[in-house]
Write a protein that holds these residues in place. Structure first.
Motif, PDB file in Angstrom:
ATOM      1  N   GLY A  35       0.765  -1.131   0.026  1.00 64.37           N
ATOM      2  CA  GLY A  35       0.090   0.102   0.024  1.00 64.37           C
ATOM      3  C   GLY A  35       0.823   1.251   0.009  1.00 64.37           C
ATOM      4  O   GLY A  35       1.892   1.364  -0.225  1.00 64.37           O
ATOM      5  N   HIS A  36       0.133   2.263   0.467  1.00 65.23           N
ATOM      6  CA  HIS A  36       0.982   3.658   0.628  1.00 65.23           C
ATOM      7  C   HIS A  36       1.794   3.685   1.841  1.00 65.23           C
ATOM      8  O   HIS A  36       0.979   3.440   2.790  1.00 65.23           O
ATOM      9  CB  HIS A  36      -0.001   4.583   0.621  1.00 65.23           C
ATOM     10  CG  HIS A  36      -0.862   4.618  -0.873  1.00 65.23           C
ATOM     11  ND1 HIS A  36      -2.014   4.528  -0.702  1.00 65.23           N
ATOM     12  CD2 HIS A  36      -0.529   4.259  -1.875  1.00 65.23           C
ATOM     13  CE1 HIS A  36      -2.863   4.455  -1.988  1.00 65.23           C
ATOM     14  NE2 HIS A  36      -1.632   4.432  -2.910  1.00 65.23           N
ATOM     15  N   PHE A  37       2.977   4.284   1.761  1.00 66.01           N
ATOM     16  CA  PHE A  37       3.644   4.496   2.987  1.00 66.01           C
ATOM     17  C   PHE A  37       4.553   5.603   2.742  1.00 66.01           C
ATOM     18  O   PHE A  37       4.578   6.279   1.929  1.00 66.01           O
ATOM     19  CB  PHE A  37       4.601   3.217   3.288  1.00 66.01           C
ATOM     20  CG  PHE A  37       5.608   2.905   2.260  1.00 66.01           C
ATOM     21  CD1 PHE A  37       5.483   2.335   0.907  1.00 66.01           C
ATOM     22  CD2 PHE A  37       7.116   3.227   2.484  1.00 66.01           C
ATOM     23  CE1 PHE A  37       6.634   1.982   0.232  1.00 66.01           C
ATOM     24  CE2 PHE A  37       8.016   2.996   1.465  1.00 66.01           C
ATOM     25  CZ  PHE A  37       7.846   2.656   0.322  1.00 66.01           C
ATOM     26  N   TYR A  83       4.856   6.841  -0.725  1.00 67.39           N
ATOM     27  CA  TYR A  83       5.313   6.027  -1.755  1.00 67.39           C
ATOM     28  C   TYR A  83       4.612   4.519  -1.756  1.00 67.39           C
ATOM     29  O   TYR A  83       4.097   4.316  -0.814  1.00 67.39           O
ATOM     30  CB  TYR A  83       6.988   5.579  -1.420  1.00 67.39           C
ATOM     31  CG  TYR A  83       7.773   6.804  -1.337  1.00 67.39           C
ATOM     32  CD1 TYR A  83       8.591   7.474  -2.411  1.00 67.39           C
ATOM     33  CD2 TYR A  83       8.061   7.381  -0.361  1.00 67.39           C
ATOM     34  CE1 TYR A  83       9.269   8.528  -2.222  1.00 67.39           C
ATOM     35  CE2 TYR A  83       8.725   8.704   0.255  1.00 67.39           C
ATOM     36  CZ  TYR A  83       9.354   9.162  -0.996  1.00 67.39           C
ATOM     37  OH  TYR A  83      10.279  10.220  -0.969  1.00 67.39           O
ATOM     38  N   GLU A  84       4.897   3.905  -2.930  1.00 70.55           N
ATOM     39  CA  GLU A  84       4.284   2.732  -3.044  1.00 70.55           C
ATOM     40  C   GLU A  84       4.966   1.999  -3.956  1.00 70.55           C
ATOM     41  O   GLU A  84       5.533   2.543  -4.920  1.00 70.55           O
ATOM     42  CB  GLU A  84       2.739   2.606  -3.356  1.00 70.55           C
ATOM     43  CG  GLU A  84       2.572   3.454  -4.747  1.00 70.55           C
ATOM     44  CD  GLU A  84       1.129   3.596  -5.118  1.00 70.55           C
ATOM     45  OE1 GLU A  84       0.294   3.241  -4.419  1.00 70.55           O
ATOM     46  OE2 GLU A  84       0.920   4.173  -6.086  1.00 70.55           O
ATOM     47  N   VAL A  85       4.982   0.392  -3.871  1.00 69.21           N
ATOM     48  CA  VAL A  85       6.121  -0.133  -4.605  1.00 69.21           C
ATOM     49  C   VAL A  85       5.435  -0.097  -6.025  1.00 69.21           C
ATOM     50  O   VAL A  85       3.887  -0.292  -6.284  1.00 69.21           O
ATOM     51  CB  VAL A  85       5.766  -1.777  -4.367  1.00 69.21           C
ATOM     52  CG1 VAL A  85       6.741  -2.577  -5.453  1.00 69.21           C
ATOM     53  CG2 VAL A  85       6.561  -1.604  -2.611  1.00 69.21           C
ATOM     54  N   SER A  91      -0.205  -0.036 -13.078  1.00 65.89           N
ATOM     55  CA  SER A  91      -0.188   1.310 -12.716  1.00 65.89           C
ATOM     56  C   SER A  91      -1.336   2.082 -12.431  1.00 65.89           C
ATOM     57  O   SER A  91      -2.226   2.700 -13.407  1.00 65.89           O
ATOM     58  CB  SER A  91       0.401   2.041 -14.076  1.00 65.89           C
ATOM     59  OG  SER A  91      -0.083   1.462 -15.253  1.00 65.89           O
ATOM     60  N   HIS A  92      -1.945   1.910 -11.155  1.00 67.38           N
ATOM     61  CA  HIS A  92      -3.130   2.462 -10.989  1.00 67.38           C
ATOM     62  C   HIS A  92      -2.891   3.984 -10.488  1.00 67.38           C
ATOM     63  O   HIS A  92      -1.628   4.361 -10.379  1.00 67.38           O
ATOM     64  CB  HIS A  92      -3.763   1.852  -9.528  1.00 67.38           C
ATOM     65  CG  HIS A  92      -2.915   2.166  -8.359  1.00 67.38           C
ATOM     66  ND1 HIS A  92      -1.909   0.970  -7.926  1.00 67.38           N
ATOM     67  CD2 HIS A  92      -2.861   3.060  -7.395  1.00 67.38           C
ATOM     68  CE1 HIS A  92      -1.521   1.526  -6.703  1.00 67.38           C
ATOM     69  NE2 HIS A  92      -1.983   2.774  -6.451  1.00 67.38           N
ATOM     70  N   ALA A  93      -3.767   4.667 -10.576  1.00 71.69           N
ATOM     71  CA  ALA A  93      -3.928   6.099 -10.366  1.00 71.69           C
ATOM     72  C   ALA A  93      -4.615   6.473  -9.062  1.00 71.69           C
ATOM     73  O   ALA A  93      -5.330   5.658  -8.622  1.00 71.69           O
ATOM     74  CB  ALA A  93      -4.340   6.842 -11.636  1.00 71.69           C
ATOM     75  N   HIS A  94      -4.620   7.794  -8.767  1.00 69.99           N
ATOM     76  CA  HIS A  94      -5.294   8.116  -7.626  1.00 69.99           C
ATOM     77  C   HIS A  94      -6.149   9.387  -7.784  1.00 69.99           C
ATOM     78  O   HIS A  94      -5.697  10.183  -8.495  1.00 69.99           O
ATOM     79  CB  HIS A  94      -4.198   8.764  -6.331  1.00 69.99           C
ATOM     80  CG  HIS A  94      -3.194   7.386  -6.110  1.00 69.99           C
ATOM     81  ND1 HIS A  94      -1.873   7.290  -6.744  1.00 69.99           N
ATOM     82  CD2 HIS A  94      -3.404   6.463  -5.480  1.00 69.99           C
ATOM     83  CE1 HIS A  94      -1.288   6.215  -6.261  1.00 69.99           C
ATOM     84  NE2 HIS A  94      -2.304   5.542  -5.392  1.00 69.99           N
ATOM     85  N   LEU A  95      -6.840   9.105  -6.727  1.00 69.63           N
ATOM     86  CA  LEU A  95      -8.017  10.589  -6.628  1.00 69.63           C
ATOM     87  C   LEU A  95      -7.836  10.808  -5.151  1.00 69.63           C
ATOM     88  O   LEU A  95      -7.840  10.039  -4.286  1.00 69.63           O
ATOM     89  CB  LEU A  95      -9.514  10.052  -6.718  1.00 69.63           C
ATOM     90  CG  LEU A  95      -9.991   9.670  -8.098  1.00 69.63           C
ATOM     91  CD1 LEU A  95     -11.223   8.625  -8.073  1.00 69.63           C
ATOM     92  CD2 LEU A  95     -10.501  10.973  -8.920  1.00 69.63           C
ATOM     93  N   ILE A 104      -8.142   7.645  -3.031  1.00 72.69           N
ATOM     94  CA  ILE A 104      -8.947   6.331  -3.880  1.00 72.69           C
ATOM     95  C   ILE A 104      -8.154   6.269  -4.964  1.00 72.69           C
ATOM     96  O   ILE A 104      -7.596   6.784  -5.737  1.00 72.69           O
ATOM     97  CB  ILE A 104     -10.339   7.099  -4.262  1.00 72.69           C
ATOM     98  CG1 ILE A 104     -11.217   7.575  -3.215  1.00 72.69           C
ATOM     99  CG2 ILE A 104     -11.021   5.923  -5.084  1.00 72.69           C
ATOM    100  CD1 ILE A 104     -12.276   8.282  -3.493  1.00 72.69           C
ATOM    101  N   GLU A 105      -8.014   4.743  -4.994  1.00 76.81           N
ATOM    102  CA  GLU A 105      -7.217   4.174  -6.134  1.00 76.81           C
ATOM    103  C   GLU A 105      -8.186   3.857  -7.158  1.00 76.81           C
ATOM    104  O   GLU A 105      -9.165   3.452  -6.957  1.00 76.81           O
ATOM    105  CB  GLU A 105      -6.410   2.911  -5.686  1.00 76.81           C
ATOM    106  CG  GLU A 105      -5.111   3.373  -4.837  1.00 76.81           C
ATOM    107  CD  GLU A 105      -4.403   2.167  -4.496  1.00 76.81           C
ATOM    108  OE1 GLU A 105      -4.607   0.951  -4.789  1.00 76.81           O
ATOM    109  OE2 GLU A 105      -3.249   2.401  -4.075  1.00 76.81           O
ATOM    110  N   PHE A 106      -7.627   4.099  -8.452  1.00 78.41           N
ATOM    111  CA  PHE A 106      -8.072   3.734  -9.751  1.00 78.41           C
ATOM    112  C   PHE A 106      -7.386   3.203 -10.765  1.00 78.41           C
ATOM    113  O   PHE A 106      -6.337   3.585 -10.844  1.00 78.41           O
ATOM    114  CB  PHE A 106      -9.240   4.712 -10.211  1.00 78.41           C
ATOM    115  CG  PHE A 106      -8.609   5.908 -10.737  1.00 78.41           C
ATOM    116  CD1 PHE A 106      -8.245   7.025 -10.163  1.00 78.41           C
ATOM    117  CD2 PHE A 106      -8.337   5.731 -12.184  1.00 78.41           C
ATOM    118  CE1 PHE A 106      -7.681   8.138 -10.864  1.00 78.41           C
ATOM    119  CE2 PHE A 106      -7.953   6.863 -12.933  1.00 78.41           C
ATOM    120  CZ  PHE A 106      -7.427   8.018 -12.330  1.00 78.41           C
TER     121      PHE A 106
HETATM  122 ZN    ZN Z   1      -1.819   3.793  -4.641  1.00 77.28          ZN
END
Ligand code: ZN
Ligand code: ZN
Length: 145
Positions: A35-37, A83-85, A91-95, A104-106
């Motif tokens: 996830g996000h860190f 960051y995220e791996v 290659s998801h993107a974010h809102l 929110i990932e999309f």
């Molecule tokens: Zn993400």
């Protein structure tokens, strides 16, 4: 494709830096984060595992891992980097909501195709990219009414 370590070492060499045991340790641990860190999360984890890695070197190494394409930087609204791996093929993107800071990932195939097409048409190799939509989520908008 070269191993993450080989890719990282190549980037470091190009910058006149060495792949020290510390940097190697940070890289290895960063790649296991889900996830996000934030830099702090990674530093905490290394400390719990009794790794002698300074906070400063974690902060300095993360951007290098982004440059290598192993991590992606997600710029949230609270100013510090997250960051995220960077998983190949994902290659998801974010809102990102500027009010409640929800993330929110999309995934959107045609956005991905369009970006790949842009890269190709500029004779560019797409190592990493980020798509972020920053605005207000529905919940926050409704609360403002
Ligand atoms: Zn993400
Ligand atoms: Zn919100």
């Amino acid at each position: 494709m070269d191993s993450p370590e080989a890719r990282f070492e190549e980037l470091l060499l190009a910058k006149g830096l060495r792949l020290t045991p510390q940097r190697k340790r940070i890289m290895a641990e960063a790649l296991t984060m889900g996830g996000h860190f934030e830099a702090e999360d990674l530093h905490d984890r290394l400390r719990k595992k009794k790794s002698r890695v300074s906070r400063a070197s974690v902060y300095r190494t993360l951007p290098l891992l982004v440059e290598t394409g192993l991590l992606r930087e997600v710029e949230f609204v609270d100013r510090h980097a997250h960051y995220e791996v960077s998983a190949p093929g994902d290659s998801h993107a974010h809102l990102i909501c500027t009010s409640c800071r929800a993330v929110i990932e999309f995934r959107h195939a045609s956005v991905e195709r369009a970006l790949a097409e842009v890269a190709r048409s500029h004779d560019f190799e797409d190592v990493t990219h980020k798509v972020e939509i920053v605005g207000l989520c529905g919940k926050c908008r409704r609360q403002m009414k």
